[in-house]
Design a protein around this motif. Structure first.
Motif, short mmCIF file in Angstrom:
data_model
loop_
_atom_site.label_atom_id
_atom_site.label_comp_id
_atom_site.label_asym_id
_atom_site.label_seq_id
_atom_site.Cartn_x
_atom_site.Cartn_y
_atom_site.Cartn_z
N GLN A 148 0.79 -1.21 0.05
CA GLN A 148 -0.08 -0.13 -0.13
C GLN A 148 1.00 1.23 0.00
O GLN A 148 0.35 2.24 -0.29
CB GLN A 148 -1.00 0.17 1.28
CG GLN A 148 -2.19 -0.99 1.12
CD GLN A 148 -2.72 -1.33 2.31
OE1 GLN A 148 -2.47 -0.84 3.35
NE2 GLN A 148 -4.12 -1.80 2.19
N ARG A 149 2.13 1.30 0.65
CA ARG A 149 3.00 2.28 0.54
C ARG A 149 3.77 2.28 -0.67
O ARG A 149 4.70 2.99 -0.84
CB ARG A 149 3.87 2.05 1.80
CG ARG A 149 3.02 2.47 3.01
CD ARG A 149 4.09 2.57 3.96
NE ARG A 149 3.35 2.96 5.31
CZ ARG A 149 3.80 3.66 6.40
NH1 ARG A 149 5.15 3.57 6.31
NH2 ARG A 149 3.25 3.77 7.41
N GLY A 150 3.51 1.39 -1.79
CA GLY A 150 4.17 1.60 -2.75
C GLY A 150 5.55 0.56 -3.13
O GLY A 150 6.12 0.78 -4.15
N ARG A 151 5.73 -0.22 -2.34
CA ARG A 151 6.77 -1.20 -2.11
C ARG A 151 6.38 -2.21 -2.99
O ARG A 151 5.32 -2.91 -2.79
CB ARG A 151 7.21 -1.65 -1.00
CG ARG A 151 7.46 -0.34 -0.02
CD ARG A 151 8.71 0.41 -0.47
NE ARG A 151 9.34 1.34 0.48
CZ ARG A 151 10.13 2.42 0.40
NH1 ARG A 151 10.74 2.27 -0.86
NH2 ARG A 151 10.43 3.15 1.23
N ARG A 152 7.43 -2.72 -3.78
CA ARG A 152 7.19 -4.20 -4.57
C ARG A 152 7.30 -5.56 -3.63
O ARG A 152 8.71 -5.32 -2.99
CB ARG A 152 8.09 -4.26 -5.80
CG ARG A 152 7.88 -2.88 -6.71
CD ARG A 152 8.71 -3.07 -8.08
NE ARG A 152 10.10 -2.92 -7.86
CZ ARG A 152 10.66 -1.77 -7.61
NH1 ARG A 152 9.93 -0.78 -7.72
NH2 ARG A 152 11.93 -1.72 -7.40
N THR A 153 6.38 -6.03 -3.50
CA THR A 153 6.64 -7.20 -2.52
C THR A 153 6.51 -8.43 -3.17
O THR A 153 5.84 -8.57 -4.30
CB THR A 153 5.52 -7.09 -1.47
OG1 THR A 153 3.94 -7.28 -1.97
CG2 THR A 153 5.51 -5.76 -0.41
N GLY A 154 7.13 -9.43 -2.82
CA GLY A 154 7.22 -10.85 -3.42
C GLY A 154 6.84 -11.89 -2.18
O GLY A 154 7.52 -11.68 -1.05
N VAL A 155 6.77 -13.21 -2.59
CA VAL A 155 6.65 -14.32 -1.97
C VAL A 155 7.25 -15.48 -2.51
O VAL A 155 6.73 -15.68 -3.64
CB VAL A 155 5.03 -14.74 -1.27
CG1 VAL A 155 5.06 -15.70 -0.51
CG2 VAL A 155 4.23 -13.64 -0.78
N LEU A 156 8.18 -16.24 -1.96
CA LEU A 156 8.82 -17.45 -2.22
C LEU A 156 8.48 -18.53 -1.32
O LEU A 156 8.77 -18.50 -0.11
CB LEU A 156 10.12 -17.42 -2.16
CG LEU A 156 10.98 -18.62 -2.84
CD1 LEU A 156 10.46 -18.85 -4.12
CD2 LEU A 156 12.59 -18.40 -2.71
N ASP A 157 7.58 -19.54 -1.95
CA ASP A 157 7.21 -20.87 -1.10
C ASP A 157 8.10 -21.80 -1.48
O ASP A 157 8.16 -22.04 -2.61
CB ASP A 157 5.89 -20.85 -1.47
CG ASP A 157 4.75 -19.78 -1.18
OD1 ASP A 157 4.36 -19.46 -0.07
OD2 ASP A 157 4.09 -19.59 -2.17
N LEU A 158 8.69 -22.43 -0.51
CA LEU A 158 9.73 -23.30 -0.91
C LEU A 158 8.98 -24.76 -1.20
O LEU A 158 9.67 -25.46 -2.05
CB LEU A 158 10.66 -23.66 0.31
CG LEU A 158 11.44 -22.38 1.12
CD1 LEU A 158 12.50 -23.22 2.03
CD2 LEU A 158 12.20 -21.83 -0.27
#
Length: 262
Positions: free
Chosen positions: A32-42
């Protein structure tokens, strides 16, 4: 949404739905603050008591959209057998080089589930390896399940995996009873966090399978809320998520230190 070439924050966890539970509100707040977020599921979640790997893949994609994640991948490490091997470290290091996060969120290094605490050490060592200039990392695809919520990654990104080491590694401690070094205020993101958890219908709907292990649907909101309230109380806010950092904190202005002492 523009093409995702790098991430600001990458959360790494053993199983689909771990990130939603431990730091989903924080990821949503950062997005929401404009950061690019990601998720890595192993893992793919194939050993779970409830649901199938295919179910969890669909649910993970739905949850990522709720959290406004820019990017989500799942590796092919066996569920229930997350091991800190050279091969697995290279798989994660490849993702670190591909996404170039400044901040990596890992599980805490102690816990009930072996996959969780192994993922912590594996992730840390992979972050270190990813920064070694002389380490050659294959450009072969590092995942067998990919959701990129922008356009496909550029050819340049695929061809060049330059060394990269995150600036900061922090640990999500919700799964273990340890005093955090800081909490993140998720008062405005709590309902979004909860919605991302409930996207995993195969895991959290009322059913016979695993009923002795999983709380009933009506109890889940109360449990999630009580934990968020507890950590919020520590930080002087309504809801919060707990984290730990190994480094000493740096303060520039004593008058700007948050959280009241007495």
């Amino acid at each position: 949404m523009t093409t995702v070439t790098t991430l600001d924050i990458l959360a790494i966890a053993a199983h689909r739905d771990d990130v939603e539970q431990t730091c989903g509100g924080t990821l949503l707040k950062m997005a929401q603050r404009g950061r690019r977020t990601g998720v890595l599921d192993l893992t793919q979640g194939e050993m779970g008591t409830r649901g199938t790997a295919e179910d969890r893949a669909r649910e993970a994609a739905d949850a990522a959209k709720i959290l406004r994640a820019s990017w989500r991948h799942a590796l092919d490490i066996p569920d229930g057998r997350v091991e800190n091997t050279w091969e697995n470290r290279l798989k994660v290091a490849r993702v670190i080089r591909e996404t170039q996060p400044r901040v990596v969120i890992l599980p805490y290094w102690k816990g009930r589930h072996p996959d969780h605490y192994t993922a912590s050490v594996l992730g840390y060592e992979a972050c270190f390896l990813a920064g070694l200039a002389k380490l050659a990392v294959s450009t072969q695809p590092s995942t067998i399940s990919q959701t990129n919520y922008g356009a496909a990654a550029s050819a340049e990104q695929k061809a060049s995996l330059a060394p990269h080491r995150p600036f900061k590694i922090i640990y999500a401690t919700l799964y273990y009873d340890v005093r955090p070094t800081f909490v993140v205020d998720i008062s405005d993101q709590f309902e979004g966090k909860f919605a991302s958890i409930m996207a995993y219908k195969s895991q959290f709907s009322d059913q016979e399978a695993g009923k002795d292990l999983f709380p009933a649907h009506d109890e889940i909101h109360a449990r999630v809320e009580s934990m968020a309230r507890f950590y919020g109380m520590l930080g002087g806010v309504l809801y919060a998520e707990p984290f730990l950092q190994k480094e000493v904190g740096l303060v520039e202005d004593l008058l700007a230190i948050p959280v009241k002492s007495i």
